[in-house]
Design an enzyme around this catalytic site. Structure first.
Site, PDB file in Angstrom:
ATOM      1  N   GLU A 172      -2.296   0.877  -2.058  1.00  0.00           N
ATOM      2  CA  GLU A 172      -3.062   0.240  -0.976  1.00  0.00           C
ATOM      3  C   GLU A 172      -2.934   1.021   0.338  1.00  0.00           C
ATOM      4  O   GLU A 172      -2.085   1.916   0.483  1.00  0.00           O
ATOM      5  CB  GLU A 172      -2.616  -1.207  -0.754  1.00  0.00           C
ATOM      6  CG  GLU A 172      -1.177  -1.336  -0.301  1.00  0.00           C
ATOM      7  CD  GLU A 172      -0.947  -2.525   0.621  1.00  0.00           C
ATOM      8  OE1 GLU A 172      -1.706  -2.686   1.598  1.00  0.00           O
ATOM      9  OE2 GLU A 172       0.017  -3.271   0.386  1.00  0.00           O
ATOM     10  N   LYS A 214       8.038 -11.712   0.781  1.00  0.00           N
ATOM     11  CA  LYS A 214       8.896 -11.753   1.969  1.00  0.00           C
ATOM     12  C   LYS A 214       9.084 -13.176   2.447  1.00  0.00           C
ATOM     13  O   LYS A 214       8.149 -13.972   2.363  1.00  0.00           O
ATOM     14  CB  LYS A 214       8.169 -11.007   3.089  1.00  0.00           C
ATOM     15  CG  LYS A 214       8.885  -9.804   3.548  1.00  0.00           C
ATOM     16  CD  LYS A 214       8.253  -9.253   4.790  1.00  0.00           C
ATOM     17  CE  LYS A 214       8.551  -7.785   4.804  1.00  0.00           C
ATOM     18  NZ  LYS A 214       7.429  -6.916   4.853  1.00  0.00           N
TER      19      LYS A 214
HETATM   20  N1  PSU Z   1       3.456  -8.179   2.971  1.00  0.00           N
HETATM   21  C1  PSU Z   1       4.340  -7.189   3.145  1.00  0.00           C
HETATM   22  N2  PSU Z   1       3.894  -5.946   3.502  1.00  0.00           N
HETATM   23  C2  PSU Z   1       2.544  -5.707   3.686  1.00  0.00           C
HETATM   24  C3  PSU Z   1       1.626  -6.780   3.499  1.00  0.00           C
HETATM   25  C4  PSU Z   1       2.112  -7.992   3.136  1.00  0.00           C
HETATM   26  O1  PSU Z   1       5.536  -7.396   2.973  1.00  0.00           O
HETATM   27  O2  PSU Z   1       2.167  -4.583   4.041  1.00  0.00           O
HETATM   28  C5  PSU Z   1       0.151  -6.511   3.682  1.00  0.00           C
HETATM   29  C6  PSU Z   1      -0.528  -6.241   2.324  1.00  0.00           C
HETATM   30  O3  PSU Z   1      -1.576  -5.317   2.522  1.00  0.00           O
HETATM   31  C7  PSU Z   1      -1.091  -7.610   1.966  1.00  0.00           C
HETATM   32  C8  PSU Z   1      -1.526  -8.109   3.324  1.00  0.00           C
HETATM   33  O4  PSU Z   1      -2.172  -7.556   1.059  1.00  0.00           O
HETATM   34  O5  PSU Z   1      -0.475  -7.688   4.201  1.00  0.00           O
HETATM   35  C9  PSU Z   1      -1.695  -9.611   3.352  1.00  0.00           C
HETATM   36  O6  PSU Z   1      -2.289  -9.980   4.535  1.00  0.00           O
HETATM   37  P1  PSU Z   1      -2.784 -11.498   4.729  1.00  0.00           P
HETATM   38  O7  PSU Z   1      -1.527 -12.313   4.784  1.00  0.00           O
HETATM   39  O8  PSU Z   1      -3.532 -11.488   6.023  1.00  0.00           O
HETATM   40  O9  PSU Z   1      -3.642 -11.811   3.557  1.00  0.00           O
END
Ligand code: PSU
Ligand code: MN
Length: 309
Positions: free
Chosen positions: A26, A160
């Site tokens: 990603e 996390k």
């Molecule tokens: N959690 C992490 N590291 C990250 C992300 C999430 O520990 O880099 C990033 C990933 O790209 C994930 C996105 O798909 O954040 C999720 O964002 P949202 O909560 O806005 O869907």
């Protein structure tokens, strides 16, 4: 193989056509997940790890309105430095393509483009999930919706604790997303090998996981869902939950104070935790991403062998 706004790097297109192993990577983690220049060094290193294990890396992003599966070294530098790279989940993809913008793809958008390109295995750091307080905010990552609908295996280090891990596991159960933990009876929480929650299912190593994917997607069951593979951080790199707890709680309090909402929530929390722990959380983050890339490559190699039969 590719339309005019979906471009596969020739190496990736050739590997997919031949049924050779490919690992998707990603780009939100590059543009919105780590500081420069650690982010671009990480992106290049992870591609090399995938190569060294016998698979072709395909980092995914949208550049100038073109969805790209497989990037050049210059593309990675742009994603790491350009000020106008939009964080993009699946619903943002048509906007980026229609208006010719740059986008860094989240887990959800990366899965969707990987699937369009025929890539089935994907390595990341951490996945999105159900945020704490989601009962009021309704903040649940579109990563979960995507995992329920797109047949791609996502190798992460778990969830996390900026999120509500218990509710995330509940939501994945409801959505029918298989959750596998590689080599442990505990569901991991990114920096830590445990979370206080048991592994929904445990498998040990790439061969067993590839057999699971083949059973899920093969002709007998033909499931259309994704698979969440949680790969615990190596013990030597772990930050015990008790030690990261304070930084995460403080980051969540600051989030509330500042009134950050929507798609800015996750990048804000990630950056804030890095700031509060100094380099330590970033080192752990790098270690687990390397580990996930290696595991994903091994899974892709084993799965390609099964799928070819
Ligand atoms: N959690 C992490 N590291 C990250 C992300 C999430 O520990 O880099 C990033 C990933 O790209 C994930 C996105 O798909 O954040 C999720 O964002 P949202 O909560 O806005 O869907
Ligand atoms: Mn959200």
């Amino acid at each position: 193989m590719s339309g005019s706004l979906l471009h596969l790097l020739p190496e990736v297109a050739d590997a997919v056509a031949a049924g050779d192993p490919v690992v998707a990577l990603e780009s939100t983690i590059i543009s919105h997940g780590m500081p420069y220049p650690t982010n671009v060094a990480m992106a290049r290193e992870v591609e090399q790890i995938v190569r060294d294990r016998g698979a072709v890396p395909a980092t995914i992003a949208v550049l100038d309105g073109v969805a790209k599966v497989g990037l050049t070294s210059d593309d990675l530098e742009l994603l790491a430095t350009h000020p106008d790279v939009h964080k993009a989940t699946t619903r943002d993809l048509p906007w980026l393509l229609a208006t010719g913008r740059h986008g860094a793809t989240t887990v959800a958008a990366t899965m969707r483009l990987a699937a369009r390109a025929g890539v089935r295995v994907f390595a990341t750091g951490g996945i999105g999930g159900v945020h704490r307080g989601a009962g009021l905010s309704f903040d649940i990552s579109a990563d979960l919706t995507e995992m329920a609908t797109v047949p791609v295996a996502v190798v992460s280090a778990g969830v996390k604790s900026i999120l509500d891990i218990g509710l995330t596991l509940e939501r994945m159960e409801t959505l029918g997303i298989p959750v596998i933990v590689n080599g442990s009876d505990d569901f991991p929480s990114f920096y830590s090998r445990t979370s206080g929650f048991p592994a929904p299912r445990r498998l040990d190593g790439a061969e067993e996981i590839a057999a699971f994917l083949h059973a899920a997607w093969g002709p007998d069951l033909g499931l259309s869902c994704g698979v969440s593979i949680a790969n615990p951080i190596p013990a030597a790199d772990e930050i015990p939950a008790a030690e990261i707890h304070e930084a995460i709680e403080a980051a969540l309090a600051e989030l509330d104070d500042r009134g950050v909402v929507g798609q800015d929530v996750t990048p804000f929390l990630l950056a804030n935790v890095v700031e509060r722990t100094g380099g330590r959380s970033l080192d752990a983050n790098l270690a687990l991403v390397r580990n996930n890339a290696a595991t994903a490559a091994d899974i892709a190699v084993s799965h390609a062998r099964l799928a070819r039969r």
